[in-house]
Design an enzyme around this catalytic site. Structure first.
Site, PDB file in Angstrom:
ATOM      1  CG  HIS C  79       0.109 -33.789  78.340  1.00 42.50           C
ATOM      2  ND1 HIS C  79      -0.237 -34.494  77.209  1.00 42.50           N
ATOM      3  CD2 HIS C  79      -0.876 -32.881  78.536  1.00 42.50           C
ATOM      4  CE1 HIS C  79      -1.404 -34.025  76.748  1.00 42.50           C
ATOM      5  NE2 HIS C  79      -1.804 -33.050  77.529  1.00 42.50           N
ATOM      6  CG  ASP C 130      28.790 -39.069  70.749  1.00 46.46           C
ATOM      7  OD1 ASP C 130      29.363 -38.462  69.825  1.00 46.46           O
ATOM      8  OD2 ASP C 130      28.989 -38.805  71.948  1.00 46.46           O
TER       9      ASP C 130
END
EC number: 4.6.1.17
Lengths: 160, 160, 160, 160, 160, 160
Positions: C79, C130
């Site tokens: 939600h 990364d």
């Protein structure tokens, strides 16, 4: 300079995402600037202490870089682009007093990256405002301008 | 005014998304402003003709409204909010010469909406730049400021 | 424990976004963890020098906080939520060797925030990967787990 | 291996989105893996019945594919990319017990797709957690690793 | 019925995101429908085989649910909402021939969810088109309508 | 026409983002259409007055253009693309009565842009519904179809 040059407007005056398919793929760079003017005390707080400086300025720089990648989602008629480089620099300037921002965007592609550089500079400035607004709601973002662009058919351009 | 008021920074100096769970749900409003200064001829072109005016100014207003809803995606430490109203006004101002922007954001919630109003004003200005840059790359976005805020524990605030 | 408890699946087995409208608005908190295991030399490089440490760890923390706000865009049946607080901590742990992440999400609302905390921890770890992958492609993200949750009808829960 | 290889950090230590404009456009592929370890009963429930299996595993695979396309929005210094292929496989592994994920990303472009494959694997795992957390909050996501990459100047790489 | 009822237009005719701050928080539900009409053979292919049916129909349902959550990003003047439930059903209808879609959105909040249900139905239909367009480019999406809404000051409404 | 042509489904029936890396970069165009059927009075209101017409139709056109750029975020198996042109036209059609939409997308790239044109047409229609729903909840979006496509290996295609 004629109204025809408002290239986002079709002959009938409707907003339009112009066709860049015929443009050549070249290296295009744009540099934009912005300033955040604040109380001297606010600047002192931002600069005080390594960790804190790191966080306000470092967070704002990351926000600017990330925003450049989303320019086409924010500016209705901008093309989606594969930016090859984005960089943001933030330097204190006691004469404002405040912080001076420079954002660079680069691309090998068919359309210019002015809006990407300007969006990066603007969101960097907004993030500085957000992080320091608890002490200084009167900060002022200004001088959001294109400083230079290179590449593309229209050639190089530099602010006077 | 103390460094502790930089509420986005934890005691250790780390950037932080502050807890607003204990704040009361009240109506909070913020109004921000911005200007886009341009050549007189650029302003004339933007204002010339109903359709064209509709498109530059209308497109920029839509862009600003949509950007307000995405503030929490752009500004790292902003909370996601359920804005109940966003409005953007753009008026010509021959004294700049250029366009003057006012953006309003409103919420029934636990945190202020200054950043939403400022983001709406900034993206409205960037969109004007984008749509007119073919005739005037030297346009300047300035005076991006909070004009007033109401509601919340810290009370009302107005620029001097 | 029965198959009926797979609440995202309707009686017919179709994926479903469950109705939380009848749940009470309470304060709900979740804490998730993750680790990034790397070569000792990689950890040394990340920790070496204030500026560099600030950048790898600071950037990863910002990425995690921002990702928490986008959990409902990534996880199909989550939600949309108005998080009131997100915090991410990153500590070196020589016994891995590597970095240990803890992410907290909090909400006053109708559904739990486990996925927001887990998403924050995961994206923090991915960002560390990364930023250091140029020196160590073999880094391993592990132990992505819920550590504790509080609030809501199902009550508090803690990993054993 | 030197600190200079942390290519996201400029000489001054600032986080940076590196310039890939000079890299050649080649086919680049990356494969990443992840596991979700759970109670035997949880795995049985997920695998029980075609429709249900279809939904948990099918939904998680779609979520992973969609997440790969948004990697540059989540990981601050990743470049926007035009992925030409994304695929996600999910297999039960009774030895965990749990599910084993492999995600592949491919591109004809100037930069590698390791982060896209790792993001796909991570979000696939998070979605499995979300859909089964009602029966098993203690599930553990682990072994999020790069398995192999091909293409690009740095050549091929495979985990040992 | 008067022009004043075009509530998104201010007195001056400008597009506007209306203020819903004064509306009561009530449970609001909307159901929307759509159809995808196709060649009988296309429908047969989609329905043939459990796995395949699962994938076209299952993927489309997930896409519709996820799109409902992004309605405010797509429709310029829609408010951001905290949906409490979204459900999408897809049934074959040989009389079209094709697939019949129903999407439900629910909220405890201050504004209706018609656009969320309509957006879910539309994106579900677009996804079906995407997944079957290799065999049938002439598919037609139609009957995208609001079927019923309940809750809110304007009361219940049902298509005739 | 065989089931193998459902290219998004792998041999095993799993949904898949097909590899377009081997396709040639060519100019590809797609045009899609849609209609919004409404009460005559609703059409009259939308068309009445320059400013109002500008706003409903202008806002819907901008929404459609912006949505085209986000197609790959909405449709699970669509590739991210660098669109070179998007245009949306909206014309009144008294025979519906209502508005008739045409959306064009263009690209120099490796995959077709049918979904981008269809998404633009759909979101344009949804925005018209949103802006006029206060006076006419019974409006009906229909005839969302591909009108023509050019370019690519499969060649040109036109609706009969």
């Amino acid at each position: 300079m004629s109204e025809d040059e408002l290239t986002h407007l079709a002959a009938s005056g409707e907003a339009n995402m112009v066709d860049v398919g015929d443009k050549a793929e070249t290296v295009r760079t744009a540099v934009a600037g912005a300033t955040v003017t604040m109380k001297p005390e606010t600047l002192r707080i931002i600069l005080a202490g390594d960790a804190k400086k790191g966080d306000v300025i470092g967070t704002a720089r990351i926000a600017g870089i990330m925003a450049a990648k989303r320019t086409h989602e924010l500016i209705p008629l901008c093309h989606p682009l594969m930016l090859t480089k984005v960089a943001v620099e933030i330097e204190p300037d006691q004469s404002l007093p405040g912080l001076r921002i420079r954002a660079l965007a680069r691309l090998t592609g068919r359309t210019g990256v002015e809006m990407e550089a300007l969006t990066a500079a603007s969101v960097t400035a907004l993030t500085i405002y957000d992080m320091a607004k608890a002490v200084d709601k009167g900060m002022r973002i200004g001088d959001v301008t294109l400083i230079e662009k290179t590449g593309g058919k229209s050639g190089d351009w530099r602010t006077e």
